[in-house]
Design an enzyme around this catalytic site. Structure first.
Site, mmCIF file in Angstrom:
data_model
loop_
_atom_site.group_PDB
_atom_site.id
_atom_site.type_symbol
_atom_site.label_atom_id
_atom_site.label_comp_id
_atom_site.label_asym_id
_atom_site.label_seq_id
_atom_site.Cartn_x
_atom_site.Cartn_y
_atom_site.Cartn_z
ATOM 1 N N THR A 70 0.853 -1.189 0.000
ATOM 2 C CA THR A 70 0.000 0.000 0.000
ATOM 3 C C THR A 70 0.887 1.236 0.000
ATOM 4 O OG1 THR A 70 -1.777 -1.112 1.204
ATOM 5 C CG2 THR A 70 -1.789 1.283 1.231
ATOM 6 N N PHE A 108 1.106 5.235 0.706
ATOM 7 C CA PHE A 108 0.485 6.297 1.485
ATOM 8 C C PHE A 108 1.085 7.644 1.096
ATOM 9 C CE2 PHE A 108 0.165 2.433 3.899
ATOM 10 C CZ PHE A 108 -1.052 2.492 4.567
#
Length: 405
Positions: A288, A290
């Site tokens: 992921t 960010f």
């Protein structure tokens, strides 16, 4: 980044290497239409007016309405207390109370720590990303993505760390929309390896579980493991929230042992749960990305690898997107991300092109990340060239690239 509208001039010699036309002869057959004409005009320029770009960069679009929330406050936010080992009936009042979009509270900051907002509850992957970016920071949980944006705008925190895309689940569209609605700047990025863990009560084996709570995306990413165990899936708001609200409270009150949760290893430590199985995600390369958001932009340099994020809309006409993307290719600028989002206030465009009726098309916003610093002339020339095709253009941020997992 939001540029000030005061125009300023920078006189620059414009060699062909800056314009990406050092090998124009070999590319003439590829970009033979209007682009050849555009490049011929750009080669004749000896001054680049960045003031015009600054003027257009702050032009609002209908989707972009900065939110100015009220300043009502409640009790100060409590900082996370240490977990007492051996307890799983944790006093939930010791955990930080999440900020909400309508009930934001401030607390004194002595300057010794950076306060970083994230969406979720203690133990969420977003909190882990915040701690990776700022190891000594004070993390502040927020119940929604927009609450994190507002916390930065209201000076309640210094930064916000929010997910923007996942290698398996794709883009987080809500945060793309909020980037345009709010006037924060991207000042960095963090990439995190996702390690989903199956959590349960102390002493419970994973074969005993009949149901599991987690975020819908986490459940989908662990489909193979859950199918083998024959576990019923139940969705919750976020991965840490699944472990706290739907699992810890229920277990503490009822003692149900056949219910588990999917969350991080840190969530298990915080809430007194056992890790029944680690890395249960179907894809090991589950990453992921960010974004780190702040009130002020950073000063871009050329000392390291930088990434720039922009959003724009295009004029109507055939080949406009091709021309917009070509301004980067002609200057050897690599695009790392492109995302399109419909304009909410102008969702449809009607074009009369036949006697039988009108054709309807979506009007789109295009978000692009490219590998170049705004301190480089080639990036400045590319955005100046893009202005010719764009109705609206805004630089969201120029920031160092994160290459460490």
């Amino acid at each position: 980044m939001a540029l000030k509208s005061s125009p300023f001039w920078v006189c620059v010699k414009t060699p062909s290497s800056h314009l990406g036309v050092s090998d124009l002869g070999s590319r003439r057959s590829v970009f033979a239409l209007d682009l050849t004409h555009d490049l011929q005009r750009y080669r004749k320029l000896e001054c680049c007016c960045l003031g015009a770009l600054a003027q257009r960069a702050i032009t609002p679009v209908e989707d972009e309405k900065p939110c100015v929330p009220g300043s009502d406050s409640s009790a100060p936010i409590e900082r996370t207390q240490g977990y007492e080992s051996g307890r799983f009936h944790k006093d939930l009042s010791l955990l930080p109370k999440p900020l909400t979009a309508t009930d934001l509270s401030s607390s004194p900051n002595d300057g010794s720590k950076v306060r970083v907002a994230y969406q979720g509850l203690p133990g969420a992957y977003s909190e882990a990303a915040a701690l990776k970016a700022y190891p000594k920071c004070e993390t502040v949980p927020c119940d929604q993505f927009e609450a994190a944006f507002k916390a930065v705008e209201l000076w309640l925190v210094d930064k916000a760390v929010l997910p923007i895309e996942n290698s398996v689940g794709g883009s987080i569209h809500r945060n793309y929309d909020l980037l345009l609605r709010h006037r924060l700047h991207i000042v960095g990025e963090v990439q995190m390896q996702v390690n989903h863990c199956l959590l349960g009560l102390p002493g419970v084996r994973k074969e005993e579980l009949k149901r599991v709570f987690s975020h819908p995306q986490a459940l989908a990413q662990c489909d193979v493991t859950l199918s083998k165990l024959g576990i019923i899936r139940i969705s919750a708001d976020d991965t840490a929230g699944a472990a706290q609200q739907h699992f810890v409270q229920m277990v503490a009150l009822t003692g149900i042992r056949d219910t588990g949760a999917i969350a991080s290893a840190r969530a298990a430590q915080i809430y007194g749960l056992d890790i029944l199985s680690e890395k249960i995600q179907d894809d090991d390369d589950n990453i992921t990305r960010f974004l780190i958001l702040a009130r002020e932009p950073i000063i871009a340099g050329t000392d390291r690898q930088y990434k720039t994020s922009v959003v724009f809309t295009l004029e109507e006409g055939p080949g406009m997107l091709f021309k917009a993307l070509a301004v980067f290719a002609l200057r050897d600028i690599n695009l790392t991300k492109i995302e399109s989002r419909p304009q909410k206030q102008r969702p449809l465009r009607v074009v009369d092109d036949s006697n039988e009726g009108s054709a309807k098309y979506f009007d789109y916003l295009f978000y692009i990340d490219f590998e170049a610093s705004m301190a480089e002339p080639r990036a400045q020339y590319a955005l100046g060239h893009l202005q010719e095709f764009a109705r609206f253009l805004r630089v969201l941020g120029c920031y160092p690239t994160d290459t460490i997992l």
